[in-house]
Motif scaffolding. Structure first.
Motif, mmCIF file in Angstrom:
data_model
loop_
_atom_site.group_PDB
_atom_site.id
_atom_site.type_symbol
_atom_site.label_atom_id
_atom_site.label_comp_id
_atom_site.label_asym_id
_atom_site.label_seq_id
_atom_site.Cartn_x
_atom_site.Cartn_y
_atom_site.Cartn_z
ATOM 1 N N LEU A 48 57.530 -17.451 -96.446
ATOM 2 C CA LEU A 48 58.616 -16.615 -96.442
ATOM 3 C C LEU A 48 57.984 -14.997 -96.646
ATOM 4 C CD1 LEU A 48 61.572 -17.555 -98.515
ATOM 5 C CD2 LEU A 48 61.299 -17.422 -96.113
ATOM 6 N N PHE A 49 56.829 -14.904 -97.399
ATOM 7 C CA PHE A 49 56.029 -13.604 -97.541
ATOM 8 C C PHE A 49 55.260 -13.546 -96.131
ATOM 9 C CE2 PHE A 49 56.308 -14.185 -102.311
ATOM 10 C CZ PHE A 49 57.024 -13.151 -102.356
ATOM 11 N N PHE A 50 54.676 -14.325 -95.811
ATOM 12 C CA PHE A 50 53.833 -14.308 -94.506
ATOM 13 C C PHE A 50 54.827 -14.105 -93.360
ATOM 14 C CE2 PHE A 50 52.098 -16.369 -90.353
ATOM 15 C CZ PHE A 50 51.040 -15.784 -90.549
ATOM 16 N N LEU A 51 56.111 -14.593 -93.031
ATOM 17 C CA LEU A 51 56.934 -14.454 -92.130
ATOM 18 C C LEU A 51 57.351 -12.839 -92.111
ATOM 19 C CD1 LEU A 51 58.932 -17.702 -91.506
ATOM 20 C CD2 LEU A 51 57.123 -16.481 -90.045
ATOM 21 N N GLY A 52 57.806 -12.465 -93.404
ATOM 22 C CA GLY A 52 58.384 -11.187 -93.746
ATOM 23 C C GLY A 52 57.320 -10.193 -93.414
ATOM 24 N N GLY A 53 55.816 -10.227 -93.706
ATOM 25 C CA GLY A 53 54.661 -9.436 -93.446
ATOM 26 C C GLY A 53 54.584 -9.419 -91.909
ATOM 27 N N ILE A 54 54.763 -10.382 -91.214
ATOM 28 C CA ILE A 54 54.659 -10.383 -89.789
ATOM 29 C C ILE A 54 55.695 -9.597 -89.050
ATOM 30 C CG2 ILE A 54 54.797 -11.730 -87.649
ATOM 31 C CD1 ILE A 54 51.990 -12.054 -88.901
ATOM 32 N N PHE A 55 56.931 -9.656 -89.725
ATOM 33 C CA PHE A 55 58.036 -8.965 -89.136
ATOM 34 C C PHE A 55 57.596 -7.384 -89.309
ATOM 35 C CE2 PHE A 55 61.988 -6.927 -90.088
ATOM 36 C CZ PHE A 55 62.930 -7.140 -88.800
ATOM 37 N N ILE A 56 57.380 -7.102 -90.523
ATOM 38 C CA ILE A 56 57.175 -5.582 -90.858
ATOM 39 C C ILE A 56 55.951 -5.218 -89.936
ATOM 40 C CG2 ILE A 56 56.336 -4.170 -92.674
ATOM 41 C CD1 ILE A 56 57.684 -5.869 -94.792
ATOM 42 N N ILE A 57 54.981 -5.739 -89.746
ATOM 43 C CA ILE A 57 53.616 -5.396 -89.027
ATOM 44 C C ILE A 57 54.272 -5.061 -87.236
ATOM 45 C CG2 ILE A 57 51.770 -5.926 -87.848
ATOM 46 C CD1 ILE A 57 50.840 -7.174 -90.569
ATOM 47 N N VAL A 58 55.034 -6.245 -87.079
ATOM 48 C CA VAL A 58 55.692 -6.076 -85.679
ATOM 49 C C VAL A 58 56.793 -4.906 -85.465
ATOM 50 C CG1 VAL A 58 57.046 -7.248 -83.808
ATOM 51 C CG2 VAL A 58 55.453 -8.482 -84.886
#
Length: 141
Positions: free
Chosen positions: A6-16
């Motif tokens: 979840l943290f990884f997907l959340g981080g990717i979402f924030i970067i994109v």
């Protein structure tokens, strides 16, 4: 789902999201710049002519100082040459004089080499560059 995923997907979402927002913002800023550019260019023709005139006047004085210092033959003038070089570097250079400006900075460097090391080759090269500049640009005389 696991917490690390979840943290990884959340981080990717924030970067994109951040990259998308930056692209949108920068894209609109460049369109505004291109739209206002013709109006700026009309006013800059007079500014360009004034900048060229100022550059010619100041460069002529600086080249005269270089010539006097190089032909005087005193190795105690290192501070004066360094000051003249700094004056040259402080000038705002019109685009059509960039090559000349680089050559004059090179001449100043060679003159400083001669003053610091005593090698006559630096002095001769510097004088040759200045002579060539004076022959290419008659307003330096």
């Amino acid at each position: 789902m696991h917490k690390p995923a979840l943290f990884f997907l959340g981080g990717i979402f924030i970067i994109v999201s951040g990259l998308t927002a930056a692209m949108i913002y920068l894209g609109s800023a460049s369109r505004d710049y291109v739209a206002s550019r013709p109006a700026q260019e009309a006013g800059s023709i007079a500014d360009q002519a004034k900048m060229e005139q100022v550059y010619r006047e100041k460069t002529k004085i600086i080249v005269g100082r270089f010539w006097e210092l190089a032909t005087a033959g005193r190795t105690s003038d290192q501070a004066a040459v360094s000051g003249a070089k700094n004056d040259l570097l402080a000038l705002k250079v019109p685009s059509k004089f960039k090559e000349l400006h680089l050559k004059l900075v090179l001449a100043a460097d060679k003159l400083l080499v001669w003053l610091s090391s005593g090698e006559e080759a630096g002095k001769k090269e510097s004088l040759a560059i200045i002579r060539k500049a004076k022959s290419d640009y008659d307003w330096l005389n």
